[in-house]
Design a protein around this motif. Structure first.
Motif, PDB file in Angstrom:
ATOM      1  N   THR A  74      32.939 -71.228   5.942  1.00  0.00           N
ATOM      2  CA  THR A  74      33.260 -70.136   6.411  1.00  0.00           C
ATOM      3  C   THR A  74      34.104 -69.386   6.667  1.00  0.00           C
ATOM      4  O   THR A  74      34.603 -69.331   6.670  1.00  0.00           O
ATOM      5  N   ARG A  75      33.679 -68.090   7.910  1.00  0.00           N
ATOM      6  CA  ARG A  75      34.467 -67.422   7.868  1.00  0.00           C
ATOM      7  C   ARG A  75      34.312 -66.655   9.516  1.00  0.00           C
ATOM      8  O   ARG A  75      33.583 -65.861   9.954  1.00  0.00           O
ATOM      9  N   ILE A  76      35.434 -66.538  10.030  1.00  0.00           N
ATOM     10  CA  ILE A  76      35.703 -67.086  11.084  1.00  0.00           C
ATOM     11  C   ILE A  76      36.055 -64.670  11.110  1.00  0.00           C
ATOM     12  O   ILE A  76      37.132 -64.175  10.434  1.00  0.00           O
ATOM     13  N   ARG A  77      35.054 -64.382  12.007  1.00  0.00           N
ATOM     14  CA  ARG A  77      35.348 -62.384  12.689  1.00  0.00           C
ATOM     15  C   ARG A  77      35.287 -62.699  13.931  1.00  0.00           C
ATOM     16  O   ARG A  77      35.869 -61.419  13.788  1.00  0.00           O
ATOM     17  N   ALA A  78      35.557 -63.282  14.659  1.00  0.00           N
ATOM     18  CA  ALA A  78      35.945 -61.832  16.584  1.00  0.00           C
ATOM     19  C   ALA A  78      37.009 -63.497  16.825  1.00  0.00           C
ATOM     20  O   ALA A  78      36.826 -64.384  16.909  1.00  0.00           O
ATOM     21  N   VAL A  79      37.593 -63.262  17.623  1.00  0.00           N
ATOM     22  CA  VAL A  79      38.292 -64.180  18.133  1.00  0.00           C
ATOM     23  C   VAL A  79      38.110 -63.344  19.417  1.00  0.00           C
ATOM     24  O   VAL A  79      38.791 -62.708  19.977  1.00  0.00           O
ATOM     25  N   TYR A  80      37.972 -64.147  20.644  1.00  0.00           N
ATOM     26  CA  TYR A  80      37.569 -63.468  22.247  1.00  0.00           C
ATOM     27  C   TYR A  80      38.602 -64.619  22.950  1.00  0.00           C
ATOM     28  O   TYR A  80      39.003 -65.221  22.876  1.00  0.00           O
ATOM     29  N   ILE A  81      39.122 -63.921  24.434  1.00  0.00           N
ATOM     30  CA  ILE A  81      40.278 -64.355  25.266  1.00  0.00           C
ATOM     31  C   ILE A  81      39.506 -64.104  26.557  1.00  0.00           C
ATOM     32  O   ILE A  81      39.141 -62.510  26.470  1.00  0.00           O
ATOM     33  N   ASP A  82      39.046 -65.023  27.058  1.00  0.00           N
ATOM     34  CA  ASP A  82      38.400 -64.475  28.503  1.00  0.00           C
ATOM     35  C   ASP A  82      37.003 -63.203  28.298  1.00  0.00           C
ATOM     36  O   ASP A  82      36.930 -62.686  28.355  1.00  0.00           O
ATOM     37  N   ASN A  83      36.111 -64.061  27.157  1.00  0.00           N
ATOM     38  CA  ASN A  83      34.867 -62.605  26.861  1.00  0.00           C
ATOM     39  C   ASN A  83      35.371 -61.647  26.825  1.00  0.00           C
ATOM     40  O   ASN A  83      34.291 -60.560  26.045  1.00  0.00           O
ATOM     41  N   ASN A  84      36.237 -61.256  26.344  1.00  0.00           N
ATOM     42  CA  ASN A  84      37.521 -59.792  25.232  1.00  0.00           C
ATOM     43  C   ASN A  84      37.477 -59.688  25.013  1.00  0.00           C
ATOM     44  O   ASN A  84      38.359 -61.447  23.755  1.00  0.00           O
ATOM     45  N   PHE A  85      36.534 -58.965  23.795  1.00  0.00           N
ATOM     46  CA  PHE A  85      37.120 -59.122  22.187  1.00  0.00           C
ATOM     47  C   PHE A  85      38.547 -58.528  21.237  1.00  0.00           C
ATOM     48  O   PHE A  85      39.290 -58.195  22.995  1.00  0.00           O
ATOM     49  N   VAL A  86      39.258 -59.709  21.055  1.00  0.00           N
ATOM     50  CA  VAL A  86      40.172 -59.202  21.009  1.00  0.00           C
ATOM     51  C   VAL A  86      41.099 -58.609  19.591  1.00  0.00           C
ATOM     52  O   VAL A  86      42.338 -57.909  19.460  1.00  0.00           O
ATOM     53  N   CYS A  87      40.354 -59.376  18.526  1.00  0.00           N
ATOM     54  CA  CYS A  87      40.707 -58.885  17.128  1.00  0.00           C
ATOM     55  C   CYS A  87      39.276 -59.468  15.797  1.00  0.00           C
ATOM     56  O   CYS A  87      38.983 -61.009  16.626  1.00  0.00           O
ATOM     57  N   ASP A  88      39.728 -58.923  14.807  1.00  0.00           N
ATOM     58  CA  ASP A  88      38.578 -59.077  14.093  1.00  0.00           C
ATOM     59  C   ASP A  88      39.689 -59.908  13.011  1.00  0.00           C
ATOM     60  O   ASP A  88      40.389 -59.076  12.289  1.00  0.00           O
ATOM     61  N   PRO A  89      39.813 -60.880  12.899  1.00  0.00           N
ATOM     62  CA  PRO A  89      41.257 -61.669  11.897  1.00  0.00           C
ATOM     63  C   PRO A  89      41.319 -61.459  10.773  1.00  0.00           C
ATOM     64  O   PRO A  89      41.980 -61.742   9.748  1.00  0.00           O
ATOM     65  N   THR A  90      39.970 -60.814  10.218  1.00  0.00           N
ATOM     66  CA  THR A  90      40.023 -60.537   8.916  1.00  0.00           C
ATOM     67  C   THR A  90      41.002 -59.562   8.338  1.00  0.00           C
ATOM     68  O   THR A  90      40.483 -58.935   7.304  1.00  0.00           O
ATOM     69  N   ASN A  91      40.870 -58.629   9.393  1.00  0.00           N
ATOM     70  CA  ASN A  91      42.177 -57.333   8.744  1.00  0.00           C
ATOM     71  C   ASN A  91      42.938 -57.755   8.004  1.00  0.00           C
ATOM     72  O   ASN A  91      43.826 -59.439   8.648  1.00  0.00           O
ATOM     73  N   PRO A  92      43.330 -57.491   7.115  1.00  0.00           N
ATOM     74  CA  PRO A  92      44.280 -57.769   5.959  1.00  0.00           C
ATOM     75  C   PRO A  92      46.035 -57.552   6.377  1.00  0.00           C
ATOM     76  O   PRO A  92      46.879 -58.184   6.489  1.00  0.00           O
ATOM     77  N   ALA A  93      46.061 -56.889   7.885  1.00  0.00           N
ATOM     78  CA  ALA A  93      47.475 -56.912   7.989  1.00  0.00           C
ATOM     79  C   ALA A  93      47.625 -58.389   9.087  1.00  0.00           C
ATOM     80  O   ALA A  93      48.699 -58.564   8.785  1.00  0.00           O
ATOM     81  N   LEU A  94      46.448 -58.954   9.948  1.00  0.00           N
ATOM     82  CA  LEU A  94      46.660 -60.182   9.782  1.00  0.00           C
ATOM     83  C   LEU A  94      46.810 -60.978   8.944  1.00  0.00           C
ATOM     84  O   LEU A  94      47.781 -62.292   9.314  1.00  0.00           O
ATOM     85  N   ASN A  95      46.207 -61.445   8.617  1.00  0.00           N
ATOM     86  CA  ASN A  95      45.313 -62.367   7.608  1.00  0.00           C
ATOM     87  C   ASN A  95      45.571 -62.040   6.295  1.00  0.00           C
ATOM     88  O   ASN A  95      44.145 -61.303   5.951  1.00  0.00           O
ATOM     89  N   PRO A  96      46.496 -61.681   5.223  1.00  0.00           N
ATOM     90  CA  PRO A  96      45.852 -61.089   3.916  1.00  0.00           C
ATOM     91  C   PRO A  96      45.668 -61.749   3.274  1.00  0.00           C
ATOM     92  O   PRO A  96      44.539 -61.545   2.180  1.00  0.00           O
ATOM     93  N   ASN A  97      44.682 -63.773   3.205  1.00  0.00           N
ATOM     94  CA  ASN A  97      44.421 -64.271   2.635  1.00  0.00           C
ATOM     95  C   ASN A  97      42.662 -64.298   2.975  1.00  0.00           C
ATOM     96  O   ASN A  97      42.166 -65.296   2.761  1.00  0.00           O
ATOM     97  N   ASP A  98      42.865 -63.965   4.103  1.00  0.00           N
ATOM     98  CA  ASP A  98      41.426 -63.375   4.779  1.00  0.00           C
ATOM     99  C   ASP A  98      41.423 -64.774   5.602  1.00  0.00           C
ATOM    100  O   ASP A  98      42.059 -65.714   5.665  1.00  0.00           O
ATOM    101  N   THR A  99      39.765 -64.991   6.278  1.00  0.00           N
ATOM    102  CA  THR A  99      39.351 -66.173   7.000  1.00  0.00           C
ATOM    103  C   THR A  99      38.561 -67.382   6.204  1.00  0.00           C
ATOM    104  O   THR A  99      37.845 -68.133   7.201  1.00  0.00           O
TER     105      THR A  99
END
Length: 160
Positions: free
Chosen positions: A87-112
């Protein structure tokens, strides 16, 4: 002799008419077969995607916070892949609001990507304040989601 020329012209127009009708029928048949082929291909892709979705299941296990000047901020989420497919995690939401795409290399260099029966810490932006009654939702590439309240993840009392 003029009657012979008129008769030849009528014969030629029948041939032209037949050729045009034949071309029209062949064009329609080719279009129909191409459309059916494209439909079958799309239907197969949809079936494969749906089969993969049934094999995918993720569970939010925990979260990590950081205390900065008396205010707690979310820093990472711990996610368990209980499914039978990577599985690849592509989105994080808090209270139904988009927060981020964790596949961004600045956040998670080894991908998700999370292998089956494996877990992974996913870093999220540091500017998100911890609010116990907020719902965190994590979505995969195929659209599967896991939702949990922040207080359950922080205390570890999350029930499956």
């Amino acid at each position: 002799m003029s009657w012979l020329i008129e008769r030849r012209n009528r014969g030629i127009s029948s041939v032209f008419g037949s050729v045009l009708i034949l071309l029209l029928v062949l064009t329609l048949a080719a279009t129909l077969f191409l459309s059916l082929y494209a439909y079958e291909e799309k239907a197969e892709e949809s079936i494969i995607l749906e089969e993969e979705r049934t094999q995918e299941k993720i569970v939010l296990i925990s979260l990590s916070t950081e205390n900065v000047s008396g205010t707690e901020y979310l820093t990472a989420l711990f996610i368990n892949n209980t499914g039978t497919i990577t599985t690849r995690i592509r989105a994080v939401y808090i209270d139904n609001n988009f927060v981020c795409d964790p596949t961004n290399p600045a956040l998670n260099p080894n991908d998700t990507y999370i292998n089956p029966k494996d877990s992974l810490w996913i870093r999220i932006p540091n500017n998100l304040e911890y609010k116990p009654f907020s719902k965190i939702e994590v979505a995969t590439e195929r659209g599967m989601k896991s939702v949990e309240y922040e207080w359950k993840l922080k205390t570890g009392s999350q029930a499956e």
